[in-house]
Design a protein around this motif. Structure first.
Motif, PDB file in Angstrom:
ATOM      1  N   TYR A 148       1.306  -3.322  14.673  1.00 32.89           N
ATOM      2  CA  TYR A 148       2.155  -3.779  13.559  1.00 32.89           C
ATOM      3  C   TYR A 148       2.088  -2.805  12.378  1.00 32.89           C
ATOM      4  O   TYR A 148       1.132  -2.032  12.238  1.00 32.89           O
ATOM      5  CB  TYR A 148       1.684  -5.154  13.078  1.00 32.89           C
ATOM      6  N   GLU A 149       3.117  -2.892  11.526  1.00 32.61           N
ATOM      7  CA  GLU A 149       3.117  -2.221  10.211  1.00 32.61           C
ATOM      8  C   GLU A 149       2.928  -0.715  10.303  1.00 32.61           C
ATOM      9  O   GLU A 149       2.376  -0.111   9.388  1.00 32.61           O
ATOM     10  CB  GLU A 149       2.027  -2.811   9.301  1.00 32.61           C
ATOM     11  N   ASN A 150       3.380  -0.092  11.364  1.00 26.84           N
ATOM     12  CA  ASN A 150       3.288   1.370  11.441  1.00 26.84           C
ATOM     13  C   ASN A 150       4.393   1.982  10.586  1.00 26.84           C
ATOM     14  O   ASN A 150       5.540   2.072  11.013  1.00 26.84           O
ATOM     15  CB  ASN A 150       3.405   1.839  12.886  1.00 26.84           C
ATOM     16  N   ASN A 151       4.021   2.391   9.372  1.00 25.58           N
ATOM     17  CA  ASN A 151       5.013   3.001   8.484  1.00 25.58           C
ATOM     18  C   ASN A 151       4.764   4.494   8.299  1.00 25.58           C
ATOM     19  O   ASN A 151       5.126   5.078   7.272  1.00 25.58           O
ATOM     20  CB  ASN A 151       5.058   2.265   7.133  1.00 25.58           C
ATOM     21  N   ALA A 152       4.142   5.125   9.294  1.00 19.96           N
ATOM     22  CA  ALA A 152       3.925   6.580   9.231  1.00 19.96           C
ATOM     23  C   ALA A 152       5.272   7.301   9.107  1.00 19.96           C
ATOM     24  O   ALA A 152       6.298   6.803   9.578  1.00 19.96           O
ATOM     25  CB  ALA A 152       3.185   7.049  10.478  1.00 19.96           C
ATOM     26  N   VAL A 153       5.268   8.468   8.480  1.00 22.38           N
ATOM     27  CA  VAL A 153       6.523   9.186   8.229  1.00 22.38           C
ATOM     28  C   VAL A 153       7.213   9.553   9.547  1.00 22.38           C
ATOM     29  O   VAL A 153       6.560   9.892  10.536  1.00 22.38           O
ATOM     30  CB  VAL A 153       6.317  10.472   7.382  1.00 22.38           C
ATOM     31  N   CYS A 157      10.592  12.493   5.871  1.00 24.00           N
ATOM     32  CA  CYS A 157      10.792  11.869   4.568  1.00 24.00           C
ATOM     33  C   CYS A 157       9.694  10.836   4.370  1.00 24.00           C
ATOM     34  O   CYS A 157       9.127  10.328   5.343  1.00 24.00           O
ATOM     35  CB  CYS A 157      12.182  11.245   4.447  1.00 24.00           C
ATOM     36  N   ARG A 158       9.361  10.581   3.108  1.00 17.27           N
ATOM     37  CA  ARG A 158       8.380   9.519   2.823  1.00 17.27           C
ATOM     38  C   ARG A 158       8.739   8.882   1.497  1.00 17.27           C
ATOM     39  O   ARG A 158       9.327   9.508   0.609  1.00 17.27           O
ATOM     40  CB  ARG A 158       6.948  10.058   2.801  1.00 17.27           C
ATOM     41  N   THR A 159       8.386   7.619   1.364  1.00 16.31           N
ATOM     42  CA  THR A 159       8.671   6.915   0.120  1.00 16.31           C
ATOM     43  C   THR A 159       7.380   6.361  -0.454  1.00 16.31           C
ATOM     44  O   THR A 159       6.388   6.170   0.267  1.00 16.31           O
ATOM     45  CB  THR A 159       9.720   5.799   0.332  1.00 16.31           C
ATOM     46  N   THR A 160       7.415   6.133  -1.779  1.00 14.14           N
ATOM     47  CA  THR A 160       6.292   5.565  -2.511  1.00 14.14           C
ATOM     48  C   THR A 160       6.826   4.385  -3.308  1.00 14.14           C
ATOM     49  O   THR A 160       7.901   4.484  -3.900  1.00 14.14           O
ATOM     50  CB  THR A 160       5.702   6.620  -3.473  1.00 14.14           C
ATOM     51  N   ASP A 161       6.095   3.265  -3.273  1.00 14.27           N
ATOM     52  CA  ASP A 161       6.581   2.118  -4.045  1.00 14.27           C
ATOM     53  C   ASP A 161       5.969   2.116  -5.450  1.00 14.27           C
ATOM     54  O   ASP A 161       5.158   2.987  -5.790  1.00 14.27           O
ATOM     55  CB  ASP A 161       6.346   0.804  -3.281  1.00 14.27           C
ATOM     56  N   GLU A 162       6.348   1.150  -6.264  1.00 19.35           N
ATOM     57  CA  GLU A 162       5.922   1.144  -7.671  1.00 19.35           C
ATOM     58  C   GLU A 162       4.425   0.888  -7.845  1.00 19.35           C
ATOM     59  O   GLU A 162       3.893   1.124  -8.925  1.00 19.35           O
ATOM     60  CB  GLU A 162       6.743   0.116  -8.463  1.00 19.35           C
ATOM     61  N   THR A 163       3.763   0.406  -6.795  1.00 23.55           N
ATOM     62  CA  THR A 163       2.305   0.246  -6.900  1.00 23.55           C
ATOM     63  C   THR A 163       1.595   1.548  -6.533  1.00 23.55           C
ATOM     64  O   THR A 163       0.372   1.622  -6.602  1.00 23.55           O
ATOM     65  CB  THR A 163       1.777  -0.845  -5.937  1.00 23.55           C
ATOM     66  N   GLY A 164       2.346   2.556  -6.093  1.00 23.01           N
ATOM     67  CA  GLY A 164       1.730   3.830  -5.698  1.00 23.01           C
ATOM     68  C   GLY A 164       1.467   3.946  -4.207  1.00 23.01           C
ATOM     69  O   GLY A 164       0.990   4.975  -3.735  1.00 23.01           O
ATOM     70  N   GLU A 165       1.796   2.911  -3.418  1.00 20.04           N
ATOM     71  CA  GLU A 165       1.579   3.012  -1.959  1.00 20.04           C
ATOM     72  C   GLU A 165       2.606   3.967  -1.353  1.00 20.04           C
ATOM     73  O   GLU A 165       3.809   3.833  -1.576  1.00 20.04           O
ATOM     74  CB  GLU A 165       1.671   1.633  -1.288  1.00 20.04           C
ATOM     75  N   THR A 166       2.096   4.933  -0.587  1.00 21.36           N
ATOM     76  CA  THR A 166       2.921   5.979   0.018  1.00 21.36           C
ATOM     77  C   THR A 166       2.824   5.877   1.533  1.00 21.36           C
ATOM     78  O   THR A 166       1.791   5.470   2.055  1.00 21.36           O
ATOM     79  CB  THR A 166       2.405   7.368  -0.410  1.00 21.36           C
ATOM     80  N   GLN A 167       3.868   6.283   2.220  1.00 20.74           N
ATOM     81  CA  GLN A 167       3.798   6.322   3.680  1.00 20.74           C
ATOM     82  C   GLN A 167       2.780   7.368   4.129  1.00 20.74           C
ATOM     83  O   GLN A 167       2.803   8.503   3.639  1.00 20.74           O
ATOM     84  CB  GLN A 167       5.150   6.700   4.262  1.00 20.74           C
ATOM     85  N   PRO A 168       1.932   7.024   5.083  1.00 21.28           N
ATOM     86  CA  PRO A 168       0.960   8.002   5.580  1.00 21.28           C
ATOM     87  C   PRO A 168       1.586   8.942   6.606  1.00 21.28           C
ATOM     88  O   PRO A 168       2.608   8.625   7.211  1.00 21.28           O
ATOM     89  CB  PRO A 168      -0.098   7.115   6.234  1.00 21.28           C
ATOM     90  N   LEU A 169       0.955  10.091   6.812  1.00 21.82           N
ATOM     91  CA  LEU A 169       1.407  11.000   7.872  1.00 21.82           C
ATOM     92  C   LEU A 169       1.009  10.469   9.246  1.00 21.82           C
ATOM     93  O   LEU A 169       1.715  10.697  10.228  1.00 21.82           O
ATOM     94  CB  LEU A 169       0.824  12.403   7.663  1.00 21.82           C
ATOM     95  N   GLU A 170      -0.111   9.769   9.307  1.00 24.02           N
ATOM     96  CA  GLU A 170      -0.561   9.208  10.585  1.00 24.02           C
ATOM     97  C   GLU A 170      -0.693   7.699  10.441  1.00 24.02           C
ATOM     98  O   GLU A 170      -1.116   7.214   9.392  1.00 24.02           O
ATOM     99  CB  GLU A 170      -1.911   9.808  10.998  1.00 24.02           C
TER     100      GLU A 170
END
Lengths: 357, 357
Positions: B343-348, B322-335
């Motif tokens: 820090y801040e590892n938000n990969a799917v 699963c992945r999410t996108t915020d209102e600024t258009g930032e999406t979770q990366p695959l890697e």
């Protein structure tokens, strides 16, 4: 069960360590472990149970099968029991080679005041057959283990079920059981390792032949080799733990102490016989000194508190240890007894500390 | 910070994983995480604080320094705030090479309804200097980190402290704060990673120059290399997680699903901008399908629930994501974006499942 010859813990083991919570050792200070600090071993997933549709079935070789709601159970005579519970796999990650399963170090323990109703009285009411041998406790948690799909099920010998202080618990430390501790109902068998204390209880079945389910015949057996039939894991061996003194280094967890006397303290417990003695060592188990023991403040099945005023003989590095002996004379060993499943490792805890100049 | 080229997790990392508790992913079902399932990162030891002798000092560059008891704080206007909190190091153990620290996989998150009194109103009462730059929050927990002995301290820019919905919290989910969540008082800064939410709060100090403490200048910086000065870690990046469907295998945690449609569900959150969208993939991120999102049931700072009815196109193995996108258009990366501190590892998130024939 596979063993790892690799000194590193695998991602598979880390996944288990992330979801199965250990007691932070500073929480040994509390006679009753606060909710959220008690250890948790969850075989499959936590089921989130609807208490309105939930029922407990008492069935099998009984004269009067019973179906009970949570309300029915709460109306029965209520009793409290303070019990120390330890995972049978506690210490597994310190065995060499390391059996691959939940990689506990030394902290898979906790003590709670369980509230509920007596198992024996309820069983007597159902009227177990005179030929009864085992009583099987089934939980609502489902999964696959050793290739076998199953709900979690463990048995007790009928004499143990009828003769012990075992509880069907719906409360912990005065609060309703949280989901992770088995809401709405769990079994608590004082003195036995944790696997016996079936959570999310849904059925109690009396059998006239020995139970042969996975968690008794394949899991939770003390086997010296894969070929060894082994013996079942039952009651907790004597064990003691120390609150690591001083302050920690974040990443190594090593302890730094200011100069001067330090109060060492901790807990000791045993499911086989009462605690006789606790000793402390500051030289990695070469020499031992008696600690003060406060006995039975919370009853026979709760850990006891011990303390020892340590005068460091110099500054520098020490390895602190503690060990307990029960009334039968069984003492914690310095080295564990290796076994295939990594059970019952009650070897003494070692805490490296550095005393500042 | 050291990195490990070894694929295996060390005993040192396992020691951290044992005491720092992750959310079991099935608990994503609950909009509010029950106490005992919320993630916990405890830098040093949990201090067990005597509430009768405890006081909060508000000091430094203020007109009216304040000393407040817990009773004083409870008498102030009370407010509730539901906030999702995620450790800045969530996902660290999935980076290659792996930064050596608390080895989180994907589960260092939780959502709670915090109860307390507004930080901004209390600061205004103390009257911060017009030259104020930073506000430092100090906890009672002490330890050594990166060779520096310290009490845990983190700062917020003065505008953030005065302008945000930040809370001085003494309650969680309607109960008094337990020791492990910062009893008697903690800071809650909605939208920021967990390290900002200082527990066991003892002092709030207003500074007229930037704070240069360890946890801001050395810890919690996003650095691409040891030589990189980096930037501070602040607000949570967009992230989503899925409740692993089906039933687990005990040791591998792989999931087994019965044939037929499956409801996939989970949560998504972001501390920077509201969630715009959640998507699901059953082919390891090759193709994506929109999930249904239930927005803002618990307010802006709580995760949202998402769900998706999945019709497996065949039996056999799949990798669900699963992945999410915020209102600024930032999406979770695959890697993930590798960085020194992990820090801040938000990969799917990837969940291997097997659908039975």
């Amino acid at each position: 069960m596979a063993v790892s010859m690799d000194p590193g813990i695998s991602l598979q083991e880390l996944r288990l360590a992330a979801r199965n919570h250990a007691l932070p050792l500073e929480a040994l200070r509390s006679p009753l472990t606060p909710i959220g600090l008690h250890y948790l071993l969850i075989h499959y997933d936590v089921p989130f149970v609807d208490p309105d549709s939930w029922q407990l079935e008492i069935c099998g070789a009984v004269e009067r099968p019973l179906s009970l709601t949570l309300e029915d159970l709460r109306r029965r005579p209520a009793t409290d029991l303070t019990a120390t519970m330890e995972c049978a796999g506690n210490g597994r990650a310190l065995l060499e080679p390391r059996p691959v399963s939940q990689p506990w170090l030394t902290e898979a323990v906790g003590t709670a005041r369980w509230g509920g109703t007596a198992l024996a009285a309820l069983l007597e009411e159902a009227g177990p057959s005179r030929a009864a041998v085992d009583v099987v406790f089934a939980g609502l948690d489902r999964g696959v283990e050793g290739g076998v799909e199953q709900r979690y099920e463990r048995s007790l010998p009928i004499d143990e079920a009828l003769g012990s202080e075992s509880l069907l618990a719906y409360a912990i430390n005065g609060e309703p059981l949280p989901a992770q501790h088995g809401f709405p109902l769990r079994l608590v068998v004082p003195g036995w390792y944790g696997m016996t204390n079936v959570k999310w209880l849904t059925a109690i079945t009396v059998l006239e032949e020995p139970f042969t389910g996975y968690q008794v015949t394949a899991g939770y057996r003390f086997k010296r080799s894969e070929d060894d039939e082994g013996r079942p894991v039952t009651r907790m061996r004597p064990r003691s733990l120390m609150v690591p003194p001083g302050i920690p280094d974040f990443s190594t967890r090593e302890r730094i102490l200011d100069p001067g006397p330090a109060l060492l303290e901790g807990r000791a417990w045993c499911g086989r016989a009462p605690i006789e003695r606790v000793e402390v060592s500051d030289d990695d188990g070469e020499s031992w000194h008696d600690a003060d023991v406060e006995r039975d403040l919370e009853g026979r099945w709760a850990w006891v508190r011990w303390s020892y005023r340590w005068e460091p003989p110099r500054d520098g590095a020490f390895t602190l240890c503690c060990r307990t002996t029960d009334e039968t004379g069984e003492t914690q060993p310095l080295e564990p007894e290796w076994n295939v499943g990594g059970y019952e490792n009650n070897a003494v805890q070692r805490i490296p500390v550095v005393v500042r100049p």
